[in-house]
Design a protein around this motif. Structure first.
Motif, PDB file in Angstrom:
ATOM      1  N   LEU A  65      10.700  91.214 -56.284  1.00 43.47           N
ATOM      2  CA  LEU A  65      11.778  91.084 -55.353  1.00 43.47           C
ATOM      3  C   LEU A  65      11.807  92.254 -54.459  1.00 43.47           C
ATOM      4  O   LEU A  65      11.615  93.294 -54.727  1.00 43.47           O
ATOM      5  N   GLU A  66      11.819  91.856 -53.151  1.00 42.78           N
ATOM      6  CA  GLU A  66      11.846  93.025 -52.132  1.00 42.78           C
ATOM      7  C   GLU A  66      13.261  93.512 -52.262  1.00 42.78           C
ATOM      8  O   GLU A  66      13.546  94.665 -52.208  1.00 42.78           O
ATOM      9  N   ARG A  67      14.386  92.658 -52.633  1.00 44.83           N
ATOM     10  CA  ARG A  67      15.796  93.119 -52.721  1.00 44.83           C
ATOM     11  C   ARG A  67      16.368  92.156 -53.572  1.00 44.83           C
ATOM     12  O   ARG A  67      15.993  90.915 -53.808  1.00 44.83           O
ATOM     13  N   ASP A  68      17.618  92.411 -53.976  1.00 42.23           N
ATOM     14  CA  ASP A  68      18.416  91.472 -54.745  1.00 42.23           C
ATOM     15  C   ASP A  68      18.657  90.150 -54.139  1.00 42.23           C
ATOM     16  O   ASP A  68      18.744  90.189 -52.668  1.00 42.23           O
ATOM     17  N   ILE A  69      18.900  89.034 -54.795  1.00 42.10           N
ATOM     18  CA  ILE A  69      18.966  87.700 -54.215  1.00 42.10           C
ATOM     19  C   ILE A  69      20.440  87.455 -54.418  1.00 42.10           C
ATOM     20  O   ILE A  69      20.680  87.361 -55.815  1.00 42.10           O
ATOM     21  N   THR A  70      21.261  86.916 -53.811  1.00 43.82           N
ATOM     22  CA  THR A  70      22.522  86.323 -53.920  1.00 43.82           C
ATOM     23  C   THR A  70      22.367  84.802 -53.924  1.00 43.82           C
ATOM     24  O   THR A  70      22.049  84.562 -52.597  1.00 43.82           O
ATOM     25  N   SER A  71      22.943  84.391 -54.647  1.00 49.51           N
ATOM     26  CA  SER A  71      22.614  82.557 -54.653  1.00 49.51           C
ATOM     27  C   SER A  71      24.159  81.914 -55.276  1.00 49.51           C
ATOM     28  O   SER A  71      24.980  82.952 -55.654  1.00 49.51           O
ATOM     29  N   ILE A  72      24.318  80.856 -55.154  1.00 50.80           N
ATOM     30  CA  ILE A  72      25.377  79.836 -55.609  1.00 50.80           C
ATOM     31  C   ILE A  72      25.147  79.157 -56.572  1.00 50.80           C
ATOM     32  O   ILE A  72      23.786  78.358 -56.634  1.00 50.80           O
ATOM     33  N   ARG A  73      25.364  79.423 -57.889  1.00 47.66           N
ATOM     34  CA  ARG A  73      24.791  78.609 -59.273  1.00 47.66           C
ATOM     35  C   ARG A  73      25.498  77.389 -59.130  1.00 47.66           C
ATOM     36  O   ARG A  73      27.070  77.310 -59.137  1.00 47.66           O
ATOM     37  N   ILE A  74      25.139  76.316 -59.302  1.00 47.13           N
ATOM     38  CA  ILE A  74      25.885  74.939 -59.496  1.00 47.13           C
ATOM     39  C   ILE A  74      25.279  74.076 -60.734  1.00 47.13           C
ATOM     40  O   ILE A  74      24.305  73.815 -60.572  1.00 47.13           O
ATOM     41  N   ASN A  75      26.136  74.091 -61.580  1.00 47.87           N
ATOM     42  CA  ASN A  75      25.779  73.474 -62.818  1.00 47.87           C
ATOM     43  C   ASN A  75      26.172  71.791 -62.572  1.00 47.87           C
ATOM     44  O   ASN A  75      27.259  71.601 -62.010  1.00 47.87           O
ATOM     45  N   VAL A  76      25.459  71.015 -62.912  1.00 54.15           N
ATOM     46  CA  VAL A  76      25.634  69.552 -62.589  1.00 54.15           C
ATOM     47  C   VAL A  76      25.470  68.596 -63.748  1.00 54.15           C
ATOM     48  O   VAL A  76      24.601  69.126 -64.652  1.00 54.15           O
ATOM     49  N   ASP A  77      25.724  67.644 -63.833  1.00 53.12           N
ATOM     50  CA  ASP A  77      25.518  66.400 -64.922  1.00 53.12           C
ATOM     51  C   ASP A  77      24.233  65.699 -64.585  1.00 53.12           C
ATOM     52  O   ASP A  77      23.656  65.223 -65.525  1.00 53.12           O
ATOM     53  N   ASP A  78      23.761  65.715 -63.457  1.00 62.18           N
ATOM     54  CA  ASP A  78      22.719  64.943 -63.077  1.00 62.18           C
ATOM     55  C   ASP A  78      21.793  65.672 -62.207  1.00 62.18           C
ATOM     56  O   ASP A  78      21.715  65.604 -60.857  1.00 62.18           O
ATOM     57  N   PHE A  79      20.755  66.311 -62.747  1.00 63.94           N
ATOM     58  CA  PHE A  79      19.979  67.391 -62.102  1.00 63.94           C
ATOM     59  C   PHE A  79      19.102  66.668 -61.011  1.00 63.94           C
ATOM     60  O   PHE A  79      19.041  67.206 -59.764  1.00 63.94           O
ATOM     61  N   ASP A  80      18.775  65.322 -61.356  1.00 63.55           N
ATOM     62  CA  ASP A  80      17.736  64.768 -60.388  1.00 63.55           C
ATOM     63  C   ASP A  80      18.538  64.181 -59.019  1.00 63.55           C
ATOM     64  O   ASP A  80      17.909  64.198 -58.314  1.00 63.55           O
ATOM     65  N   GLU A  81      19.606  63.509 -59.256  1.00 59.44           N
ATOM     66  CA  GLU A  81      20.405  62.985 -58.303  1.00 59.44           C
ATOM     67  C   GLU A  81      20.786  64.434 -57.194  1.00 59.44           C
ATOM     68  O   GLU A  81      20.667  64.115 -55.999  1.00 59.44           O
ATOM     69  N   VAL A  82      21.135  65.633 -57.775  1.00 59.89           N
ATOM     70  CA  VAL A  82      21.407  66.524 -56.721  1.00 59.89           C
ATOM     71  C   VAL A  82      20.141  67.330 -56.273  1.00 59.89           C
ATOM     72  O   VAL A  82      20.353  67.614 -55.024  1.00 59.89           O
ATOM     73  N   TYR A  83      19.253  67.407 -56.883  1.00 61.89           N
ATOM     74  CA  TYR A  83      17.655  67.690 -56.493  1.00 61.89           C
ATOM     75  C   TYR A  83      17.558  66.977 -55.197  1.00 61.89           C
ATOM     76  O   TYR A  83      17.198  67.564 -54.264  1.00 61.89           O
ATOM     77  N   LYS A  84      17.531  65.551 -55.493  1.00 54.03           N
ATOM     78  CA  LYS A  84      17.164  64.677 -54.123  1.00 54.03           C
ATOM     79  C   LYS A  84      18.042  64.855 -53.069  1.00 54.03           C
ATOM     80  O   LYS A  84      17.946  64.914 -51.794  1.00 54.03           O
TER      81      LYS A  84
END
Length: 130
Positions: A65-84
């Protein structure tokens, strides 16, 4: 699709100082699973929460990492649907990395066309494990 949790996530090479900061703000470590990402980098995810129900993840990673990465964690019940859905909105896997799968979760960090990231996660319940 159901979002089961939504919170900030900080990926870093120095989790100790960030965890310490959030502890000073009243957060406590809930658990800290360690694993190896599909990219081959080891990581520990410090899941933290406070008395008001707020959550933050601090991920200590061996990734370059060049520097820290800030992200939004989203837990979901259907990974494939949200990935698409994210792909349809122009997101791409961060660094071209594949999905990381363990006995307890499936996850992937994805980056939007404008540069913000979402850490997409599906928690695998004990009764659903193979």
């Amino acid at each position: 699709m159901k979002i089961t949790s939504f919170n900030p996530l900080i990926a870093t090479k120095d989790a100790e100082s960030i965890v310490s900061l959030f502890e000073a703000l009243g957060f406590e470590k809930r658990h800290a699973p360690s694993n190896t990402a599909a990219s081959g980098n080891d990581y520990t995810d410090y899941r933290m929460g406070d008395a008001n129900g707020f959550r933050v993840d601090v991920v200590n990673t061996a990734a370059k990492l060049e520097r820290d990465i800030t992200s939004i964690r989203i837990n979901v019940d259907d990974f494939d649907e949200v990935y698409k859905l994210l792909i349809d909105h122009g997101f791409k896997p961060q660094g071209g990395n594949p999905v990381t799968e363990s006995t307890s979760a499936k996850g992937l960090s994805m980056v939007s066309p404008s540069g913000f990231s979402i850490s997409l996660v599906k928690h695998i319940k004990k009764e659903d494990r193979k």
